[in-house]
Design an enzyme around this catalytic site. Structure first.
Site, PDB file in Angstrom:
ATOM      1  N   TRP A 321       0.831  -1.201   0.000  1.00  0.00           N
ATOM      2  CA  TRP A 321       0.000   0.000   0.000  1.00  0.00           C
ATOM      3  C   TRP A 321       0.863   1.247   0.000  1.00  0.00           C
ATOM      4  CZ3 TRP A 321      -0.229   4.101   3.391  1.00  0.00           C
ATOM      5  CH2 TRP A 321      -1.306   4.979   3.235  1.00  0.00           C
ATOM      6  N   HIS A 322       2.006   1.193   0.694  1.00  0.00           N
ATOM      7  CA  HIS A 322       2.850   2.373   0.815  1.00  0.00           C
ATOM      8  C   HIS A 322       3.553   2.741  -0.479  1.00  0.00           C
ATOM      9  CE1 HIS A 322       2.363   1.759   5.166  1.00  0.00           C
ATOM     10  NE2 HIS A 322       2.714   3.014   5.289  1.00  0.00           N
ATOM     11  N   GLY A 323       3.725   1.810  -1.388  1.00  0.00           N
ATOM     12  CA  GLY A 323       4.384   2.166  -2.630  1.00  0.00           C
ATOM     13  C   GLY A 323       4.626   0.979  -3.531  1.00  0.00           C
ATOM     14  N   PHE A 457       2.302   8.541  -1.153  1.00  0.00           N
ATOM     15  CA  PHE A 457       1.502   7.334  -1.035  1.00  0.00           C
ATOM     16  C   PHE A 457       0.038   7.571  -1.360  1.00  0.00           C
ATOM     17  CE2 PHE A 457       4.799   6.805   2.465  1.00  0.00           C
ATOM     18  CZ  PHE A 457       5.705   6.252   1.596  1.00  0.00           C
TER      19      PHE A 457
END
Length: 457
Positions: A321-323, A457
């Protein structure tokens, strides 16, 4: 538009607050908020504002269709339409090129690349939209009947691009009963959050980034033991003060609009276990992943092995999800593995002494942040090599940067002890003077505003 810019502080915010509170109708005040939020977001890119309008519209209408039918198949169908819409947009803009490049590394030219730019904050407002539709599907809340009510919830500019991730179930009562005027105590509380959040960003996070983090991590191959640990610890402090600073500012701005956002940080570096850390760090994301991913996967209902698998998958997807990078995937797997070890050890052995649990947890977190920060696995391994002392000690660097390291040490101490979310009422004049001095100190440091780290993000 950045919170830490003259354009926001002295043009956008005063105009929006003035129009917002001078609008007598509560319904029309929602329109003011939505229009202001689209302007705020559209400054970066008008076409991405249209993309947000598209996903907002899809979720609003699918939620109504879900709520209006008792047919199980139709409810599931419209639920899938909402999920495919949200995850499809997120997948195309954030993950398509990542997976395409991964496939092409094995079979060159197999998948064409797309020339797309990641819309700012897409992960945050997508998760908020998904939680609303899922809660309607689960029967927790009724679907909203008016589009402006839903757009007001999704687009609220204080939390639009970097959270906290709010849920409609938590905001419903506030959204349905806006105050006519703000009490003076609420205004002071709002200034408290905004001023201290701005100070975290400008005076601490940006200083550490300019003096230690960026110069050191720009050449990871040249790091030594002391400089490697200095870089890792400086980024640990920078990330906390940057992101918690944004969250504090968002809370303060939301209070100026008459809303109270959920807490997003609770002294995470003072945690005594990695599980406790994830209950204190980015709380709105951690609880979202728990309620909408971990529990639907089965949570702890399928035995020890299944529980551990569910926990690991949740952290793995949380990292993604963060990248869109393998470093984020590895970072998620790293924390997933740390949580599994913690569950096994805590079930069989007595808790560690407080100081040892705190030191061990902090060490685990610091080591993990290196993978989170570096753009490639190779660059991260170079930093780890330096931190192990394989490139030498680098004592000269330590002596040359002793004053900057003293500021870093003071910053880390603050990260363990300063809980800005706890507001204590005091005489207004005293607060006004104190926060005025903080804001003046921050304004003297304004030059080219630096983006918040979590905007990516």
């Amino acid at each position: 538009m950045l919170f830490n810019s003259f354009r926001f502080l002295f043009v956008f915010l005063p105009v929006v607050l003035g129009v917002y509170w001078l609008t007598p109708s509560l319904t029309w005040r929602k329109y003011v908020s939505v229009v202001a939020s689209y302007i705020f977001y559209g400054v970066w890119s008008p076409k991405f504002a249209l993309l947000m309008l598209f996903t907002t519209s899809v979720d609003f209408f699918t939620a109504r269709l879900i709520d209006d039918t008792g047919n199980v198949r139709r409810r599931k169908f419209w639920m899938m339409v909402s999920m495919i819409s949200n995850l499809g947009v997120l997948g195309i803009f954030k993950y398509y090129n990542f997976f395409a490049e991964s496939f092409n590394a094995v079979a060159p030219g197999l998948v064409p690349l797309l020339h797309v730019v990641l819309p700012i904050g897409i992960s945050f407002y997508t998760f908020e939209s998904m939680s609303y539709t899922i809660d309607v599907y689960r029967g927790k809340i009724p679907a909203l009947r008016h589009f402006i009510d839903y757009a007001h919830f999704v687009t609220m500019f204080p939390r639009l691009v970097a959270g906290p991730i709010a849920r409609y179930t938590d905001m419903a009562s506030q959204l349905q009963a806006l105050p006519r005027w703000l009490p003076a105590e609420t205004v002071v509380e709002a200034i408290h959050f905004f001023a201290l959040g701005l100070a975290k960003k400008i005076l601490i996070a940006d200083y550490l980034a300019a003096k230690l983090v960026n110069p050191l991590f720009s050449a990871p191959g040249g790091l030594h033991f002391f400089s490697g640990w200095g870089a890792a610890l400086a980024y640990t402090a920078q990330l906390y003060f940057d992101f918690s600073g944004y969250s504090d500012m968002a809370v303060g701005l939301a209070l100026l609009l008459g809303f109270r956002l959920p807490r997003n940080f609770f002294l995470p570096y003072a945690s005594r276990s990695i599980a406790e850390f994830w209950r204190r760090w980015h709380i709105s994301l951690s609880t979202w992943l728990r309620d909408y991913l971990y529990i639907p996967l089965g949570g702890n209902r399928g035995g020890a092995a299944r529980t551990q698998l569910n926990l690991f998958l949740t952290m793995l997807l949380g990292g993604l999800w963060h990248g869109a990078s393998w470093t984020f995937v590895i970072w998620g797997a790293y924390h997933g593995g740390a949580l599994l070890v913690h569950r096994v050890v805590s079930a069989r052995f007595r808790p560690l002494p407080r100081w040892l649990g705190l030191a061990g947890t902090f060490l685990i977190v610091v080591v993990g942040w290196v993978m989170f920060r570096m753009p490639t696995l190779g660059a991260a391994l170079q930093v780890y090599r330096a931190m192990l002392g394989l490139n030498g000690l680098g004592g000269a660097w330590l002596m040359a940067n002793r004053y900057r390291l003293a500021i870093l040490a003071a910053s880390l101490c603050l990260s363990f002890t300063l809980d800005t979310y706890e507001f204590r009422p005091a005489p207004r004049l005293r607060w006004a003077v104190a926060y005025g001095l903080v804001l003046v100190a921050c304004l003297t440091q304004f030059s080219a505003p630096s983006p918040f780290l979590y905007f990516q993000f």
